[in-house]
Design a protein around this motif. Structure first.
Motif, PDB file in Angstrom:
ATOM      1  N   GLN A 108       0.702  -1.270   0.017  1.00 59.23           N
ATOM      2  CA  GLN A 108       0.031   0.087   0.033  1.00 59.23           C
ATOM      3  C   GLN A 108       0.826   1.180  -0.066  1.00 59.23           C
ATOM      4  O   GLN A 108       1.911   1.259   0.654  1.00 59.23           O
ATOM      5  CB  GLN A 108      -0.698   0.030   1.219  1.00 59.23           C
ATOM      6  N   LEU A 109       0.424   2.193  -0.781  1.00 61.36           N
ATOM      7  CA  LEU A 109       1.121   3.531  -0.698  1.00 61.36           C
ATOM      8  C   LEU A 109       0.076   4.688  -0.420  1.00 61.36           C
ATOM      9  O   LEU A 109      -1.041   4.408  -1.095  1.00 61.36           O
ATOM     10  CB  LEU A 109       1.892   3.749  -1.954  1.00 61.36           C
ATOM     11  N   ILE A 110       0.465   5.607   0.331  1.00 60.46           N
ATOM     12  CA  ILE A 110      -0.535   6.806   0.542  1.00 60.46           C
ATOM     13  C   ILE A 110       0.220   8.061  -0.020  1.00 60.46           C
ATOM     14  O   ILE A 110       0.947   8.361   0.809  1.00 60.46           O
ATOM     15  CB  ILE A 110      -1.117   6.772   2.017  1.00 60.46           C
ATOM     16  N   PHE A 163       6.141   8.103 -10.065  1.00 62.39           N
ATOM     17  CA  PHE A 163       6.233   7.083 -11.301  1.00 62.39           C
ATOM     18  C   PHE A 163       6.709   5.593 -10.856  1.00 62.39           C
ATOM     19  O   PHE A 163       5.865   4.562 -11.083  1.00 62.39           O
ATOM     20  CB  PHE A 163       6.655   7.176 -12.709  1.00 62.39           C
ATOM     21  N   GLU A 164       7.765   5.539 -10.064  1.00 65.48           N
ATOM     22  CA  GLU A 164       8.406   4.387  -9.726  1.00 65.48           C
ATOM     23  C   GLU A 164       7.582   3.639  -8.721  1.00 65.48           C
ATOM     24  O   GLU A 164       7.364   2.564  -8.649  1.00 65.48           O
ATOM     25  CB  GLU A 164       9.643   4.683  -9.073  1.00 65.48           C
ATOM     26  N   ASN A 165       6.923   4.537  -7.789  1.00 63.28           N
ATOM     27  CA  ASN A 165       6.135   3.848  -6.626  1.00 63.28           C
ATOM     28  C   ASN A 165       4.829   3.501  -7.281  1.00 63.28           C
ATOM     29  O   ASN A 165       4.367   2.152  -7.053  1.00 63.28           O
ATOM     30  CB  ASN A 165       5.773   4.541  -5.754  1.00 63.28           C
ATOM     31  N   TRP A 166       4.398   4.112  -8.200  1.00 62.95           N
ATOM     32  CA  TRP A 166       3.076   3.656  -9.097  1.00 62.95           C
ATOM     33  C   TRP A 166       3.419   2.149  -9.787  1.00 62.95           C
ATOM     34  O   TRP A 166       2.626   1.303  -9.564  1.00 62.95           O
ATOM     35  CB  TRP A 166       2.834   4.621 -10.021  1.00 62.95           C
ATOM     36  N   LYS A 167       4.450   2.127 -10.366  1.00 63.55           N
ATOM     37  CA  LYS A 167       4.972   0.815 -11.241  1.00 63.55           C
ATOM     38  C   LYS A 167       5.102  -0.269 -10.067  1.00 63.55           C
ATOM     39  O   LYS A 167       4.710  -1.442 -10.331  1.00 63.55           O
ATOM     40  CB  LYS A 167       5.971   1.076 -12.034  1.00 63.55           C
ATOM     41  N   ASN A 168       5.584  -0.088  -9.110  1.00 62.34           N
ATOM     42  CA  ASN A 168       6.067  -0.976  -7.823  1.00 62.34           C
ATOM     43  C   ASN A 168       4.877  -1.728  -7.321  1.00 62.34           C
ATOM     44  O   ASN A 168       4.514  -2.893  -7.384  1.00 62.34           O
ATOM     45  CB  ASN A 168       6.952  -0.541  -7.065  1.00 62.34           C
ATOM     46  N   LEU A 169       3.668  -1.026  -7.265  1.00 61.29           N
ATOM     47  CA  LEU A 169       2.319  -1.273  -6.822  1.00 61.29           C
ATOM     48  C   LEU A 169       1.833  -2.222  -7.544  1.00 61.29           C
ATOM     49  O   LEU A 169       1.293  -3.138  -7.310  1.00 61.29           O
ATOM     50  CB  LEU A 169       1.839  -0.387  -5.814  1.00 61.29           C
ATOM     51  N   LEU A 170       1.778  -1.544  -8.904  1.00 57.65           N
ATOM     52  CA  LEU A 170       0.876  -2.387 -10.010  1.00 57.65           C
ATOM     53  C   LEU A 170       1.566  -3.621 -10.111  1.00 57.65           C
ATOM     54  O   LEU A 170       0.828  -4.497 -10.226  1.00 57.65           O
ATOM     55  CB  LEU A 170       0.592  -1.244 -11.138  1.00 57.65           C
ATOM     56  N   ALA A 171       2.899  -3.852 -10.166  1.00 54.56           N
ATOM     57  CA  ALA A 171       3.679  -4.865 -10.525  1.00 54.56           C
ATOM     58  C   ALA A 171       3.241  -6.117  -9.482  1.00 54.56           C
ATOM     59  O   ALA A 171       3.198  -7.221  -9.553  1.00 54.56           O
ATOM     60  CB  ALA A 171       5.169  -4.599 -10.510  1.00 54.56           C
ATOM     61  N   THR A 172       3.414  -5.430  -8.016  1.00 52.95           N
ATOM     62  CA  THR A 172       3.153  -6.358  -7.020  1.00 52.95           C
ATOM     63  C   THR A 172       1.719  -7.125  -7.077  1.00 52.95           C
ATOM     64  O   THR A 172       1.460  -8.178  -7.094  1.00 52.95           O
ATOM     65  CB  THR A 172       3.078  -5.797  -5.523  1.00 52.95           C
ATOM     66  N   MET A 180      -0.584  -3.066   7.524  1.00 54.87           N
ATOM     67  CA  MET A 180      -0.504  -2.348   6.399  1.00 54.87           C
ATOM     68  C   MET A 180      -1.526  -1.140   6.483  1.00 54.87           C
ATOM     69  O   MET A 180      -1.241   0.010   6.306  1.00 54.87           O
ATOM     70  CB  MET A 180      -1.042  -3.058   5.151  1.00 54.87           C
ATOM     71  N   VAL A 181      -2.634  -1.520   7.253  1.00 48.60           N
ATOM     72  CA  VAL A 181      -3.798  -0.452   7.552  1.00 48.60           C
ATOM     73  C   VAL A 181      -3.261   0.111   8.701  1.00 48.60           C
ATOM     74  O   VAL A 181      -3.361   1.436   8.740  1.00 48.60           O
ATOM     75  CB  VAL A 181      -4.931  -1.392   7.859  1.00 48.60           C
ATOM     76  N   ASN A 182      -2.588  -0.502   9.935  1.00 49.32           N
ATOM     77  CA  ASN A 182      -2.300   0.498  11.075  1.00 49.32           C
ATOM     78  C   ASN A 182      -1.141   1.539  10.649  1.00 49.32           C
ATOM     79  O   ASN A 182      -1.218   2.598  11.187  1.00 49.32           O
ATOM     80  CB  ASN A 182      -1.588  -0.571  11.881  1.00 49.32           C
ATOM     81  N   ASP A 183      -0.293   1.006   9.644  1.00 50.21           N
ATOM     82  CA  ASP A 183       0.691   1.861   9.091  1.00 50.21           C
ATOM     83  C   ASP A 183      -0.011   3.316   8.355  1.00 50.21           C
ATOM     84  O   ASP A 183       0.557   4.323   8.197  1.00 50.21           O
ATOM     85  CB  ASP A 183       1.666   1.177   8.050  1.00 50.21           C
ATOM     86  N   GLN A 184      -1.167   3.125   7.638  1.00 47.31           N
ATOM     87  CA  GLN A 184      -1.424   4.098   6.772  1.00 47.31           C
ATOM     88  C   GLN A 184      -2.368   5.181   7.571  1.00 47.31           C
ATOM     89  O   GLN A 184      -2.597   6.135   7.349  1.00 47.31           O
ATOM     90  CB  GLN A 184      -2.467   3.439   5.588  1.00 47.31           C
ATOM     91  N   ILE A 185      -2.705   4.734   8.983  1.00 41.87           N
ATOM     92  CA  ILE A 185      -3.494   5.748   9.816  1.00 41.87           C
ATOM     93  C   ILE A 185      -2.877   6.985  10.030  1.00 41.87           C
ATOM     94  O   ILE A 185      -3.308   8.171   9.731  1.00 41.87           O
ATOM     95  CB  ILE A 185      -3.846   4.987  10.983  1.00 41.87           C
ATOM     96  N   PRO A 186      -1.502   6.933  10.580  1.00 43.54           N
ATOM     97  CA  PRO A 186      -0.774   8.279  10.700  1.00 43.54           C
ATOM     98  C   PRO A 186      -0.381   9.029   9.265  1.00 43.54           C
ATOM     99  O   PRO A 186      -0.441  10.204   9.355  1.00 43.54           O
ATOM    100  CB  PRO A 186       0.533   7.817  11.446  1.00 43.54           C
ATOM    101  N   LEU A 187      -0.182   8.140   8.466  1.00 42.86           N
ATOM    102  CA  LEU A 187       0.103   8.886   7.169  1.00 42.86           C
ATOM    103  C   LEU A 187      -1.156   9.670   6.544  1.00 42.86           C
ATOM    104  O   LEU A 187      -1.091  10.770   6.333  1.00 42.86           O
ATOM    105  CB  LEU A 187       0.430   7.783   6.112  1.00 42.86           C
ATOM    106  N   GLN A 188      -2.284   9.136   6.800  1.00 34.58           N
ATOM    107  CA  GLN A 188      -3.622   9.718   6.447  1.00 34.58           C
ATOM    108  C   GLN A 188      -3.918  11.016   7.128  1.00 34.58           C
ATOM    109  O   GLN A 188      -4.129  12.070   6.585  1.00 34.58           O
ATOM    110  CB  GLN A 188      -4.974   8.804   6.416  1.00 34.58           C
ATOM    111  N   ALA A 189      -3.642  10.855   8.408  1.00 30.44           N
ATOM    112  CA  ALA A 189      -3.692  11.891   9.560  1.00 30.44           C
ATOM    113  C   ALA A 189      -2.929  12.970   9.098  1.00 30.44           C
ATOM    114  O   ALA A 189      -3.389  14.249   9.020  1.00 30.44           O
ATOM    115  CB  ALA A 189      -3.546  11.411  10.723  1.00 30.44           C
TER     116      ALA A 189
END
Length: 266
Positions: free
Chosen positions: A99-101, A109-118, A198-207
């Motif tokens: 997951q990326l936030i 673009f590199e992060n986009w490609k890595n997530l789609l590849a996974t 993965m969800v726990n990690d995104q909570i502070p990022l979204q905040a």
């Protein structure tokens, strides 16, 4: 006579990607308890070994498969390792994901490609490798993609993840049509938010990105569309995966099962 649902996987062989922790680990343990032999596939070999140790200590059968689902050779070699060890493959659970936030304006673009590849390359490569064996002599099999409610909906700052999950649903439907003549069925499980790392990690990022509290992220974003302000649990997902893998007919093929406390009723 009504169909008898036996949640028994005795004699089955399952490959589960992303099984070093979280949802993948719980599905691996659940399948092993139901009698399946498990290929625990992950790029995190130490975590995969922990999963195998849990299964074998409980009397089950499992092996570690070092697999980067983005790499064709790694996938093909891993599936062959499973088949050579246990004699075949009956179930594939395509679960590996990241997951990326970030808003689109900040997404590299590199992060986009890595997530789609996974998610997408991984889903395709493991499917292609698995059906090579499932198609033989119409042996058949079950392929389950761990999707997300984001296969049907969207949230802020997750463009590649949402794109990937929509794409996996398309793959699931394509596999259902192509696999039907060979007795291969496909499913997608689309959970709401599950309290994994993965969800726990995104909570502070979204905040941080939205300038709100972490509590507000949980109540006003993650659970806003549920009917009862409840997270989907890991066990909800693993029990759904067991139900689909053990179901005695192909009636659910091509379907997305939305395990989401009412978020998205389609």
């Amino acid at each position: 006579m009504a169909t008898q649902i036996q949640q028994d996987l005795t004699g089955k062989v399952a490959l589960i990607t992303g099984a070093a922790a979280g949802i993948g680990r719980d599905i691996a343990e659940t399948y092993a308890k139901a009698g399946a032999a498990i290929g625990v596939a992950d790029i995190n070999v130490a975590g995969a070994q922990e999963t195998v140790d849990i299964i074998t200590k409980a009397g089950g059968k499992a092996i570690v498969i070092d697999m980067d689902v983005r790499l064709e050779d790694a996938v093909n070699n891993g599936v062959k390792q499973l088949v050579d060890t246990f004699g075949g493959i009956d179930i594939l659970v395509s679960n590996a994901g990241i997951q990326l936030i970030d808003p689109i304006t900040k997404m590299t673009f590199e992060n986009w490609k890595n997530l789609l590849a996974t998610h997408l390359d991984g889903g395709f490569l493991t499917t292609k490798a698995a059906v090579e064996y499932m198609y033989k002599d119409n042996k058949g099999g079950t392929i389950i993609y761990i999707g997300s409610i984001h296969a049907h909906d969207a949230s802020l700052f997750k463009a590649p993840y949402i794109t990937a999950k929509h794409g996996l649903l398309g793959l699931c439907r394509a596999v259902a049509k192509e696999g039907a003549p060979y007795n291969v069925r496909s499913h997608m499980i689309s959970p709401g938010f599950v309290k994994t790392a993965m969800v726990n990690d995104q909570i502070p990022l979204q905040a941080k990105e939205k300038g709100i509290s972490e509590e507000a992220v949980v109540n006003d974003i993650l659970l806003a569309n549920t009917l009862n302000k409840e997270f989907t649990t890991i066990e909800d997902v693993s029990q759904t995966a067991l139900f689909l893998a053990a179901f005695p007919t192909n009636v659910f093929t091509g379907q997305s099962i939305n395990a989401s406390h009412g978020w998205c009723m389609r």
